[in-house]
Design a protein around this motif. Structure first.
Motif, PDB file in Angstrom:
ATOM      1  N   ARG A 106      26.763  54.273  35.022  1.00 49.74           N
ATOM      2  CA  ARG A 106      27.033  53.887  36.385  1.00 49.74           C
ATOM      3  C   ARG A 106      25.636  52.807  36.912  1.00 49.74           C
ATOM      4  O   ARG A 106      24.867  53.296  37.034  1.00 49.74           O
ATOM      5  N   ASP A 246      24.034  63.283  37.422  1.00 52.23           N
ATOM      6  CA  ASP A 246      24.681  63.467  38.875  1.00 52.23           C
ATOM      7  C   ASP A 246      24.074  63.196  39.971  1.00 52.23           C
ATOM      8  O   ASP A 246      24.179  62.453  40.872  1.00 52.23           O
ATOM      9  N   ASP A 250      23.574  59.600  42.573  1.00 52.94           N
ATOM     10  CA  ASP A 250      23.951  59.343  44.010  1.00 52.94           C
ATOM     11  C   ASP A 250      22.475  59.031  44.617  1.00 52.94           C
ATOM     12  O   ASP A 250      22.693  58.180  45.695  1.00 52.94           O
TER      13      ASP A 250
HETATM   14 MG    MG Z   1      27.992  63.144  41.804  1.00 56.39          MG
END
Ligand code: MG
Ligand code: IPM
Length: 358
Positions: A106, A246, A250
């Motif tokens: 990411r 996770d 964000d």
């Molecule tokens: Mg997420």
């Protein structure tokens, strides 16, 4: 060359943004002489409504038979009353697991043109942010044993990691750090969790034996959450567990101006990966043509780079996106205080297609 791509649009804004990415891939295919063949498969809430299950076997088989998978998003309030494996999210977690995609990349980068949309202090934003979160994706608390007491008054979830699971994702992160700034930060909660202590030992052992040239440091996840806001330019590559990744990804997205810009690649041992925007299904804006297609378009670029080894084509898409942003075009999710008008999702897609034609 010819590539078979499985499309899993899912719910909410998923179909809109996947549709935009397909048009971009078709344009790139025309320009560079590649043939992309798309087959669409049901998953998530849409599959629950149609087939009574979030991840039908046909979808699993289709994805396994494809060269790569492009996913939109799953979930929405309509299915929030469901529990456990009957929820739409099961589609996403199930696909990650059956496809063996244990590494999730990411990247979060401030595009120079969007510095004013960054939520950080201007002097911090000016230092630039260009980091890569490498999130473990098929283990940890997401996949551990869980349960609800019979009386509904107690519940548990378990975090379990093997050294082998930690080592294989850490290796990917070290490799990425080697190609970037040579700095890897391993994030854990080793002052409390046994899995984190194993995580830390395993990452260090690998670093000492195979990657002595990469500068390795550790950070506790609470400190990392702070550091991301205090001065994210500290980070180059981050490697962390499924749940911490996770949450931190964000957080990192907000630094770049909008979650609508962040792409991701999920990779395993083969060239087949799954590519998806990191944002969710955003049911509140679905069907209104507001959703920013950029995160999915950039995910398509990652697919070209990581699954098909088409680096030049991937650069071409990424450049078209930054050129459109440089020209000042914005969708509503990008919080530039100076923007005077915003494009709809389809207008943004058209701008990018025009740029690819130039
Ligand atoms: Mg997420
Ligand atoms: C993500 C999402 C998913 C996750 C949800 C939808 C299950 O938040 O990809 O970051 O938690 O992995």
């Amino acid at each position: 060359m010819k590539f078979n791509i499985a499309l899993v649009p899912g719910d909410g804004i998923g179909p809109e943004v996947v549709g935009a990415a397909v048009e971009v891939l078709e344009k790139v295919g025309e320009k560079f002489g590649h043939e992309f063949c798309f087959t669409t498969y049901p998953a998530g809430g849409a599959a629950i409504d149609q087939f009574g299950e979030p991840l039908p076997q046909t979808t699993i088989d289709g994805c396994l038979a494809s060269d790569s998978v492009m996913l939109g998003a799953v979930g929405g309030p309509k299915w929030d009353h469901l529990s456990g494996d009957t929820r739409p999210e099961k589609a996403l977690l199930g696909l990650r697991k059956v496809l063996g995609l244990y590494t999730n990349l990411r990247p979060a980068k401030i595009q120079p043109a969007l510095a004013d949309a960054c939520v950080l202090r201007p002097d911090i934003a000016a230092k630039g942010v260009d980091l890569l979160i490498v999130r473990e994706l098929t283990g940890g608390i997401y996949f551990g044993e869980r349960g609800l007491d019979e009386d509904g008054q107690g519940a548990f979830d378990t975090e379990r990691y093997s050294a082998a699971e930690i080592e294989r994702v850490a290796r990917r992160a070290f490799d990425a750090a080697r190609k970037r700034g040579g700095h890897l930060t391993s994030i854990d909660k080793a002052n409390v969790l046994e899995t984190s202590r194993l995580w830390r030992r395993t990452v260090h052992k690998l670093g000492e034996t195979e990657y002595p040239d990469v500068r390795l440091d550790d950070m506790l996840v609470d400190n990392a959450a702070m550091q991301l806001i205090r001065d994210p330019s500290f980070f180059d590559v981050i490697v962390t567990s499924n749940m911490f990744g996770d949450i931190l990804s964000d957080e990192a997205s907000q630094i770049t101006g909008s979650i609508g810009l962040l792409a991701s690649a999920s990779l395993g041992e083969t060239a087949r990966g799954m590519y998806e925007p990191i944002h969710g299904s955003a049911p509140d804006i679905a069907g209104k043509d507001i959703a920013n297609p950029i995160a999915t378009i950039l995910s398509a670029a990652m697919m070209l780079r990581y699954s098909f080894d088409l680096g030049e084509e991937a650069d071409f898409i990424e450049k078209a996106v930054s050129d459109v942003l440089d020209e000042g075009w914005r969708t509503k999710d990008i919080k530039s205080p100076d923007a005077e008008s915003w494009l709809s999702g389809s207008e943004m897609k058209e701008k990018i297609l025009e740029q690819l034609d130039k």
